[in-house]
Scaffold this motif. Structure first.
Motif, short mmCIF file in Angstrom:
data_model
loop_
_atom_site.label_atom_id
_atom_site.label_comp_id
_atom_site.label_asym_id
_atom_site.label_seq_id
_atom_site.Cartn_x
_atom_site.Cartn_y
_atom_site.Cartn_z
N LEU A 112 -28.94 2.07 -14.80
CA LEU A 112 -27.88 2.32 -13.82
C LEU A 112 -28.49 2.72 -12.48
O LEU A 112 -28.07 2.23 -11.42
CB LEU A 112 -26.95 3.41 -14.34
CG LEU A 112 -25.73 3.76 -13.47
CD1 LEU A 112 -24.58 4.22 -14.35
CD2 LEU A 112 -26.05 4.84 -12.45
N LEU A 113 -29.48 3.60 -12.53
CA LEU A 113 -30.13 4.06 -11.31
C LEU A 113 -30.77 2.88 -10.57
O LEU A 113 -30.63 2.74 -9.34
CB LEU A 113 -31.18 5.10 -11.65
CG LEU A 113 -32.03 5.64 -10.49
CD1 LEU A 113 -31.16 6.40 -9.51
CD2 LEU A 113 -33.15 6.53 -11.02
N GLU A 114 -31.46 2.03 -11.30
CA GLU A 114 -32.15 0.90 -10.67
C GLU A 114 -31.16 -0.08 -10.04
O GLU A 114 -31.37 -0.58 -8.92
CB GLU A 114 -33.02 0.19 -11.70
CG GLU A 114 -33.85 -0.95 -11.12
CD GLU A 114 -34.86 -1.48 -12.11
OE1 GLU A 114 -35.86 -2.07 -11.67
OE2 GLU A 114 -34.65 -1.32 -13.33
N LYS A 115 -30.07 -0.36 -10.74
CA LYS A 115 -29.08 -1.30 -10.21
C LYS A 115 -28.41 -0.75 -8.96
O LYS A 115 -28.20 -1.48 -7.97
CB LYS A 115 -28.04 -1.63 -11.28
CG LYS A 115 -28.58 -2.51 -12.40
CD LYS A 115 -27.51 -2.80 -13.44
CE LYS A 115 -28.06 -3.67 -14.57
NZ LYS A 115 -27.04 -3.92 -15.62
N ALA A 116 -28.08 0.52 -8.98
CA ALA A 116 -27.43 1.13 -7.81
C ALA A 116 -28.37 1.12 -6.61
O ALA A 116 -27.97 0.80 -5.48
CB ALA A 116 -26.99 2.55 -8.14
N ALA A 117 -29.64 1.45 -6.85
CA ALA A 117 -30.61 1.48 -5.75
C ALA A 117 -30.90 0.07 -5.23
O ALA A 117 -31.12 -0.12 -4.03
CB ALA A 117 -31.90 2.14 -6.22
N THR A 118 -30.86 -0.92 -6.11
CA THR A 118 -31.11 -2.30 -5.69
C THR A 118 -29.96 -2.83 -4.84
O THR A 118 -30.17 -3.50 -3.82
CB THR A 118 -31.31 -3.19 -6.93
OG1 THR A 118 -32.44 -2.73 -7.68
CG2 THR A 118 -31.55 -4.64 -6.53
N GLN A 119 -28.73 -2.51 -5.25
CA GLN A 119 -27.57 -3.02 -4.54
C GLN A 119 -27.28 -2.27 -3.24
O GLN A 119 -26.59 -2.79 -2.37
CB GLN A 119 -26.35 -2.96 -5.46
CG GLN A 119 -26.46 -3.90 -6.66
CD GLN A 119 -25.22 -3.85 -7.54
OE1 GLN A 119 -24.11 -3.68 -7.05
NE2 GLN A 119 -25.41 -4.02 -8.85
N ARG A 120 -27.82 -1.07 -3.12
CA ARG A 120 -27.62 -0.30 -1.88
C ARG A 120 -28.98 0.18 -1.37
O ARG A 120 -29.32 1.36 -1.45
CB ARG A 120 -26.69 0.89 -2.14
CG ARG A 120 -25.25 0.50 -2.44
CD ARG A 120 -24.58 -0.15 -1.23
NE ARG A 120 -23.17 -0.43 -1.49
CZ ARG A 120 -22.71 -1.52 -2.08
NH1 ARG A 120 -23.58 -2.46 -2.51
NH2 ARG A 120 -21.42 -1.70 -2.28
#
Length: 395
Positions: free
Chosen positions: A241-249
């Motif tokens: 979840l952390l990686e996806k959020a950081a990638t998208q923003r």
């Protein structure tokens, strides 16, 4: 019995003798009830429930904080003794060759020798870990307390014998406290004197984050918005979840403070906008929190988080920060309707909840009012006093 929930620099410590100050205080034990706290958490690890409570109990009792053993390349067992926060931290140091019954006997002997040294006669046994029972079950305390702050058997690396040792401890306990409502609901089926005491907060300490604080050097250069987390980084963190959020923003800065425990640091996402600042002292946390825009609790939904009641929720709120959390049962139950904790399960929901929180930043006075309402009557002093009341009733 080498299961410890966290690493510690104590493993590198050299043998030391108790200071004269430490010895003089220890000799006063006959005039006070001796509370022996058996803990899987190191005193010098993250400052949390055991430290908050035992430092307060030390005003009433002669507190011994007995940690799990440290195994090193030594010839003979010895007991490290440190005076901290007006209590004694005791750490058994055992030879690497000590295994099984030999290690248990060595820890029992070190414990008995110290209790004899301070002439302890009136004892309360307080357990955070059932794994201490094999070397302490011979004691005859006037009260046995099990403060079950987590479902340890669900944690990575838990020994197979932990479930059986907990069963034995529950049978022996006069009183059981739990670190949250979910744990209370599970343990009350096993004992007739169980009381829930969810994580509390030092409001004055974290409330300092509502005022401008000196910027820590390792955070000062980071742009905004800043989204922060402090706590242990382990299998309870939702890395995906952390990686996806950081990638998208990529314009958002994700700041993680705390030790990495029981997981390989190489498995953590490495992105330009994710910043691992390492462990910080309890005293430093408000300085970091003060310049975060939103506080995060990106917990995975697994067996290790099923019963948790995160201390950081009220700490974030005391600091005046909106919180975005994954759907942890006790967080929803306690703060779901507070207006200052947003619940999000998927990465998309998590991002949306952060965006909504960022829009509320100009309305910080309203946020603070809602946070204060959620924290009303909550303090470690209150928890401590209520626990003492239950202890008096149980004797």
């Amino acid at each position: 019995m080498r299961w410890t929930a966290e690493p510690s620099d104590i493993e590198k410590a050299q043998p030391i003798k108790a200071s004269s100050k430490s010895t003089s205080i220890a000799n006063k034990a006959p005039h006070k009830t001796v509370l022996v706290c058996f803990s899987h958490l190191r005193w010098r690890f993250v400052y949390q429930r055991p430290q908050h409570l035992m430092s307060r109990f030390a005003t009433t009792y002669h507190v011994l904080f007995f940690e799990e053993a440290v195994f090193t390349d030594i010839d003979m067992p010895w007991l490290e003794k440190r005076l901290e926060d007006n209590l004694h931290v005791l750490v058994p140091h055992l030879p690497e060759t000590y295994q099984g019954a030999i290690a248990v006997d060595a820890q029992r002997n070190l414990l008995d020798e110290y209790l004899a040294e301070i002439a302890a006669s009136d004892i309360i046994s307080w357990y955070y870990t059932p794994m201490s029972l094999p070397y302490s079950d011979h004691l005859r305390p006037r009260l046995t307390v099990y403060d079950c702050m987590d479902e340890l058997s669900a944690f990575r690396g838990a020994p197979p014998s932990l479930v059986e040792q907990e069963r034995r401890l529950i049978e022996r306990a006069d009183l059981i406290f739990t670190g949250g409502i979910s744990l209370f609901e599970a343990k009350r089926q096993l004992h007739d004197n169980v009381h829930p005491f969810p994580s509390s907060v030092d409001i004055a300490h974290f409330g300092a984050a509502r005022k401008p604080q000196p910027e820590p050097e390792d955070q000062a250069s980071l742009p905004r918005p800043r989204l922060g987390f402090f706590g242990v980084i382990d299998e309870r963190l939702d890395i995906a979840l952390l990686e996806k959020a950081a990638t998208q923003r990529p314009e958002w800065q994700f700041i993680l403070i705390g030790p990495v425990v029981k997981i390989d640091p190489d498995t953590l996402p490495k992105l330009p906008n994710i910043h691992y600042l390492g462990p910080k002292s309890y005293a430093e946390l408000p300085q970091y929190l003060a310049s975060w825009d939103v506080a995060l609790m990106p917990f995975a939904l697994n067996e290790a988080t099923r019963f948790i009641s995160p201390t950081k929720t009220p700490e974030y709120l005391a600091g005046g920060r909106l919180v975005v959390s994954t759907p942890i049962a006790d967080v929803i139950r306690t703060y779901g309707d507070s207006g200052v904790v947003k619940i999000a399960k998927t990465p998309e929901e998590f991002i949306r909840a952060i965006e909504e929180s960022l829009k509320e930043l100009p309305h910080h006075e309203r946020v603070w009012q809602l946070a204060d309402a959620a924290l009303s009557d909550m303090s470690w002093d209150t928890t401590w006093k209520l626990m003492e009341e239950q202890m008096r009733c149980a004797v």
